[in-house]
Enzyme design. Structure first.
Site, mmCIF file in Angstrom:
data_model
loop_
_atom_site.group_PDB
_atom_site.id
_atom_site.type_symbol
_atom_site.label_atom_id
_atom_site.label_comp_id
_atom_site.label_asym_id
_atom_site.label_seq_id
_atom_site.Cartn_x
_atom_site.Cartn_y
_atom_site.Cartn_z
ATOM 1 N N CYS A 134 0.944 -1.623 0.066
ATOM 2 C CA CYS A 134 0.454 -0.322 -0.171
ATOM 3 C C CYS A 134 0.739 1.392 -0.030
ATOM 4 C CB CYS A 134 -1.089 -0.240 0.970
ATOM 5 S SG CYS A 134 -2.004 1.321 1.251
ATOM 6 N N GLY A 135 0.996 2.274 -1.352
ATOM 7 C CA GLY A 135 1.501 3.663 -0.893
ATOM 8 C C GLY A 135 0.838 4.044 -0.074
ATOM 9 N N HIS A 136 -0.370 4.524 0.450
ATOM 10 C CA HIS A 136 -0.061 4.954 1.297
ATOM 11 C C HIS A 136 0.356 4.478 2.500
ATOM 12 C CE1 HIS A 136 -3.289 7.721 -1.308
ATOM 13 N NE2 HIS A 136 -3.403 6.690 -1.291
ATOM 14 N N CYS A 137 0.198 3.662 2.830
ATOM 15 C CA CYS A 137 0.818 2.493 4.475
ATOM 16 C C CYS A 137 2.416 3.441 4.304
ATOM 17 C CB CYS A 137 0.450 1.577 4.644
ATOM 18 S SG CYS A 137 -1.332 0.607 4.464
#
Length: 210
Positions: free
Chosen positions: A45-48
């Site tokens: 997950c890029g946001h993570c």
């Protein structure tokens, strides 16, 4: 799961970074008397990934604050900060009904609150310490501790166990895929019949005694 109601007991030794939770240690951790801020994340997950450093600062801030509070008052409310790899621990993620990453919850005793604010250091710290009171807790029946949460986890666990058993029979025992599938189907029928009989026996009304 019966949460412990002695808040300060678990945080007299200072915790620094985030704590890794998984299905095997989740319930025992929730019984330690602390409130828990939990992030469900996925490695892809890029946001993570972008939020990881900030979340570590959230952990440092809340753990330091909890440690200072306990040093002043052993019965002070304490908060621990944890994370769960939801993509790897699907059973635990299913208990929280995770549908996207990252997702944050505060577990405080039996009450579970889902964070709906901005992903910032200040907002998460405020949420865990005081703003959570402005949120409605997840109804118990749908919470991770309630029947629906436990049932979702059971279905995921059963599916994972079935897939692992199928692979073991094919790869380790040399069964053909057809035979392995027939064995799994037979086992499912037996378990299903057992559950039907059990539920039927449990639902039979008892005669009244005059």
């Amino acid at each position: 799961v019966q949460p412990n109601n002695t808040p300060g007991e678990a945080t007299k030794q200072k915790v620094v970074g985030t704590i890794e939770l998984r299905a095997g240690n989740f319930d025992s951790s929730m019984r330690d008397g602390s409130a828990w801020l939990i992030e469900f994340y996925a490695p892809w997950c890029g946001h993570c990934k972008r939020f990881a450093a900030t979340y570590e600062k959230v952990a440092e801030t809340l753990h330091a604050q909890s440690h200072a509070d306990v040093m002043k008052d052993p019965n002070a409310r304490t908060i621990k900060v944890a994370k769960v790899d939801g993509s790897a621990d699907r059973a635990l993620a299913s208990r929280f009904n995770i549908r996207g990453y990252p997702t944050f919850f505060l577990v405080d005793g039996w009450n579970v609150y889902e964070f709906e604010g901005d992903r910032t250091l200040e907002d998460l710290v405020d949420f865990a310490t005081e703003d959570y009171v402005d949120y409605d807790p997840i109804p118990f029946v749908n919470s991770p501790f309630g029947p629906m949460g436990q049932l979702r986890a059971l279905f995921i666990w059963a599916g994972t166990a079935a897939a692992s058993s199928f692979e073991w029979m094919v790869n380790e025992r040399g069964f053909s895929e057809v035979v392995a599938a027939m064995v799994m189907m037979g086992a499912a029928i037996v378990v299903g019949l057992f559950l039907i009989i059990f539920i039927g026996l449990m639902s039979v009304s008892k005669p009244k005694m005059d």
